[in-house]
Scaffold this active site. Structure first.
Site, PDB file in Angstrom:
ATOM      1  N   VAL A  11      12.757  43.078  26.034  1.00  0.00           N
ATOM      2  CA  VAL A  11      11.632  42.494  26.779  1.00  0.00           C
ATOM      3  C   VAL A  11      11.100  43.460  27.822  1.00  0.00           C
ATOM      4  O   VAL A  11       9.886  43.660  27.951  1.00  0.00           O
ATOM      5  CB  VAL A  11      12.052  41.169  27.438  1.00  0.00           C
ATOM      6  CG1 VAL A  11      10.958  40.644  28.358  1.00  0.00           C
ATOM      7  CG2 VAL A  11      12.392  40.131  26.378  1.00  0.00           C
ATOM      8  N   PHE A 155       7.143  35.435  25.130  1.00  0.00           N
ATOM      9  CA  PHE A 155       7.095  34.783  23.821  1.00  0.00           C
ATOM     10  C   PHE A 155       6.893  35.832  22.729  1.00  0.00           C
ATOM     11  O   PHE A 155       6.017  35.700  21.866  1.00  0.00           O
ATOM     12  CB  PHE A 155       5.977  33.743  23.776  1.00  0.00           C
ATOM     13  CG  PHE A 155       6.139  32.633  24.776  1.00  0.00           C
ATOM     14  CD1 PHE A 155       6.991  31.578  24.523  1.00  0.00           C
ATOM     15  CD2 PHE A 155       5.461  32.670  25.981  1.00  0.00           C
ATOM     16  CE1 PHE A 155       7.159  30.544  25.445  1.00  0.00           C
ATOM     17  CE2 PHE A 155       5.618  31.643  26.917  1.00  0.00           C
ATOM     18  CZ  PHE A 155       6.471  30.581  26.642  1.00  0.00           C
ATOM     19  N   PHE A 255       7.751  28.521   9.973  1.00  0.00           N
ATOM     20  CA  PHE A 255       9.130  28.130  10.273  1.00  0.00           C
ATOM     21  C   PHE A 255       9.647  26.975   9.405  1.00  0.00           C
ATOM     22  O   PHE A 255      10.543  26.254   9.805  1.00  0.00           O
ATOM     23  CB  PHE A 255       9.294  27.785  11.764  1.00  0.00           C
ATOM     24  CG  PHE A 255       9.155  28.980  12.654  1.00  0.00           C
ATOM     25  CD1 PHE A 255      10.255  29.719  13.038  1.00  0.00           C
ATOM     26  CD2 PHE A 255       7.912  29.385  13.099  1.00  0.00           C
ATOM     27  CE1 PHE A 255      10.126  30.833  13.840  1.00  0.00           C
ATOM     28  CE2 PHE A 255       7.761  30.507  13.906  1.00  0.00           C
ATOM     29  CZ  PHE A 255       8.883  31.228  14.270  1.00  0.00           C
ATOM     30  N   TYR A 257      10.422  27.732   6.029  1.00  0.00           N
ATOM     31  CA  TYR A 257      10.991  28.384   4.858  1.00  0.00           C
ATOM     32  C   TYR A 257      12.500  28.195   4.865  1.00  0.00           C
ATOM     33  O   TYR A 257      13.173  28.544   5.843  1.00  0.00           O
ATOM     34  CB  TYR A 257      10.655  29.878   4.857  1.00  0.00           C
ATOM     35  CG  TYR A 257       9.221  30.160   4.472  1.00  0.00           C
ATOM     36  CD1 TYR A 257       8.898  30.528   3.172  1.00  0.00           C
ATOM     37  CD2 TYR A 257       8.193  30.039   5.401  1.00  0.00           C
ATOM     38  CE1 TYR A 257       7.580  30.771   2.800  1.00  0.00           C
ATOM     39  CE2 TYR A 257       6.870  30.275   5.050  1.00  0.00           C
ATOM     40  CZ  TYR A 257       6.577  30.647   3.741  1.00  0.00           C
ATOM     41  OH  TYR A 257       5.278  30.870   3.387  1.00  0.00           O
ATOM     42  N   GLY A 259      16.423  28.880   4.196  1.00  0.00           N
ATOM     43  CA  GLY A 259      17.152  30.142   4.154  1.00  0.00           C
ATOM     44  C   GLY A 259      18.578  29.979   4.630  1.00  0.00           C
ATOM     45  O   GLY A 259      19.108  28.868   4.698  1.00  0.00           O
ATOM     46  N   CYS A 266      17.313  35.015  20.722  1.00  0.00           N
ATOM     47  CA  CYS A 266      16.665  33.900  21.425  1.00  0.00           C
ATOM     48  C   CYS A 266      17.099  32.524  20.946  1.00  0.00           C
ATOM     49  O   CYS A 266      17.655  31.742  21.713  1.00  0.00           O
ATOM     50  CB  CYS A 266      15.146  34.038  21.304  1.00  0.00           C
ATOM     51  SG  CYS A 266      14.470  35.470  22.158  1.00  0.00           S
ATOM     52  N   LYS A 269      20.870  31.306  21.437  1.00  0.00           N
ATOM     53  CA  LYS A 269      21.218  31.252  22.864  1.00  0.00           C
ATOM     54  C   LYS A 269      20.424  30.175  23.589  1.00  0.00           C
ATOM     55  O   LYS A 269      20.981  29.412  24.399  1.00  0.00           O
ATOM     56  CB  LYS A 269      20.959  32.624  23.494  1.00  0.00           C
ATOM     57  CG  LYS A 269      21.247  32.713  24.987  1.00  0.00           C
ATOM     58  CD  LYS A 269      21.199  34.157  25.459  1.00  0.00           C
ATOM     59  CE  LYS A 269      19.829  34.747  25.398  1.00  0.00           C
ATOM     60  NZ  LYS A 269      18.900  34.209  26.423  1.00  0.00           N
ATOM     61  N   ARG A 334      21.951  40.495  16.278  1.00  0.00           N
ATOM     62  CA  ARG A 334      22.581  39.431  17.046  1.00  0.00           C
ATOM     63  C   ARG A 334      22.505  38.103  16.292  1.00  0.00           C
ATOM     64  O   ARG A 334      21.435  37.639  15.945  1.00  0.00           O
ATOM     65  CB  ARG A 334      21.928  39.310  18.430  1.00  0.00           C
ATOM     66  CG  ARG A 334      22.353  40.417  19.384  1.00  0.00           C
ATOM     67  CD  ARG A 334      21.590  40.384  20.684  1.00  0.00           C
ATOM     68  NE  ARG A 334      20.220  40.858  20.527  1.00  0.00           N
ATOM     69  CZ  ARG A 334      19.377  41.048  21.538  1.00  0.00           C
ATOM     70  NH1 ARG A 334      19.767  40.783  22.783  1.00  0.00           N
ATOM     71  NH2 ARG A 334      18.147  41.487  21.325  1.00  0.00           N
TER      72      ARG A 334
END
Length: 439
Positions: A11, A155, A255, A257, A259, A266, A269, A334
């Site tokens: 960031v 964002f 969002f 799809y 999998g 992000c 956490k 991560r």
């Protein structure tokens, strides 16, 4: 404006570089001397498309600087961004030690009026803690400088962070006074030449907005994965279901799809941090808790499918893995599903031959350190001598592969598709056993 960005992680480095691109004088600060020296040489610590070129050009035109000395950087600064990590604590809460340590340093070194901006993802109430920490440091010095604390959550999508920052759909700013609002609006004005997406609000609402946004997106992913698992059991095709519901404008295609789960820095956490925040105010966030539980189960679905086909004992089996990062266009691993899948197969005796365009170094030195994985230089090298292919990250170079070549290199023509990328291809007619999620 003269800006300080403290923290040169994902960031901080992206934010500082993009502010410099707009003509501001930006100094990025980090306690890691090696990282700062490398940045001065143009060596970028993360992979993000377009970032290296932008860093080099702004260093060359003297808009972007790097240092380990916060006292040097904050001198004459108008705005100081706190962009350090907020790792997840043992109880799921956000660890604020680095944020408050920076606040302490700011209070110990600032020399005049300053706006202090929380850019890190922080829980509701953090601005109050930052304000208190800075004021205590000033009191200890016996000096009094005007300062204001602002919440400005990021964002950014990894892989598209430069585009997101330079052409944001919105900038959320939490303020409690007109001066800070006017300065932040002036800072972001060049990023909104074609539309106004500057959204001011109170500080606590701004802090909450970041967690709410990420948790909403994570909810969509876990919801669709839950639907995929049900589809598989009732002999429905989740790929068709996705198209059917995505055409509803209230839902959309983003969002949904199916999998092998979400990962990254992000969503995992922030979902847990929001759950913990709810607990602290005596509220049981059942939906948020379920989102996390579904995702944790989903990371093992592909490994379970492998075991279902080949048995619990995978000794003598070799699997090709395409993709290690949690998503394409980043080297970030991560909480990547690949970590869990590979470890699950290796502990059953399997050998892994893995390829990723960017994340191999991260796997070797950190996330899969000590795990018996062979890393190769191309996607087709991973197939040689392998029993099956596991697609775990949807990099562009994996989208339309040479299936004839895949069939020749694999021992058996078997593909486990953890991202449902190949459902549009008629692989059964090509002689493949094609195993995907939710079908």
């Amino acid at each position: 404006m003269k800006i300080v960005v403290i923290g040169t992680g994902y960031v901080g480095l992206v934010s500082g570089t993009c502010f410099a691109e707009m003509g501001n004088k930006v100094t990025c600060v980090d306690v890691n001397k090696e990282k700062i020296e490398n940045l001065k040489k143009g060596i970028i610590p993360i992979y993000e498309p377009g970032l290296e070129t932008m860093v080099l050009s702004n260093v060359a035109n003297k808009n972007l600087f790097f240092t380990t000395e916060i006292s040097e950087a904050i001198k004459d600064a108008e705005i100081a961004f706190i962009a350090v990590g907020t790792p997840m604590g043992d109880d799921g809460s956000a660890d604020l030690q680095y944020v408050l340590s920076v606040a302490q340093s700011i209070g110990e070194t600032m020399e005049g009026k300053l706006i202090i901006v929380d850019k890190s993802t922080v829980p509701v109430g953090t601005a109050d803690k930052v304000r208190t920490t800075v004021q205590r440091a000033l009191d200890k010095r016996g000096v009094s400088y005007e300062f204001h604390v602002v919440s400005n959550p990021e964002f950014l999508k990894e892989g598209k962070a430069i585009q997101d920052f330079m052409k944001p759909d919105r900038v959320v700013v939490g303020v409690d006074n007109d001066y800070a609002l006017s300065q932040m609006k002036a800072l972001y004005a060049p990023f909104f030449m074609q539309h106004d997406g500057f959204i001011p609000m109170d500080i606590r609402s701004a802090e909450m907005t970041k967690y709410a946004a990420n948790s909403m997106l994570a909810t969509k992913i876990s919801f669709m994965n839950e639907i995929a698992n049900i589809c598989e059991r009732v002999e429905a095709d989740v790929n068709k279901v996705r198209i059917g519901i995505g055409s509803d404008s209230r839902i959309g295609y983003s969002f949904i799809y199916p999998g092998c789960g979400y990962g990254g820095s992000c969503f995992p956490k922030d979902v847990l941090a929001l759950k913990k925040l709810a607990e602290e105010v005596n509220y049981k966030a059942e939906l948020i808790e379920s989102v996390d539980n579904v995702n944790n189960r989903q990371k093992y679905v592909i490994a379970q499918k492998v075991v279902k086909k080949y048995g619990e004992d995978l000794s003598g089996r070799t699997f090709a893995v395409w993709g290690l990062s949690f998503k394409p266009e980043t080297d970030d691993m991560r909480e990547a599903p690949a970590i869990y899948i590979i470890k699950e197969l290796v502990k059953r005796g399997a050998k892994i031959q893995a390829y990723d365009p960017k994340a191999v170094h991260e796997a070797k030195v950190c996330y899969l350190k000590g795990v018996a994985v062979t890393y190769v230089d191309s996607k087709y090298d991973a197939l040689k001598g392998s029993d099956a292919l596991l697609l775990l990250t949807e990099w562009k170079e994996f989208r339309v592969p040479d299936f004839e070549e895949i069939g020749k290199l694999l021992k058996e023509k078997v593909i486990f598709d953890g991202r449902n990328q190949y459902n549009a291809f008629d692989l059964s007619n090509k002689g493949f056993e094609y195993i995907q999620i939710g079908v």
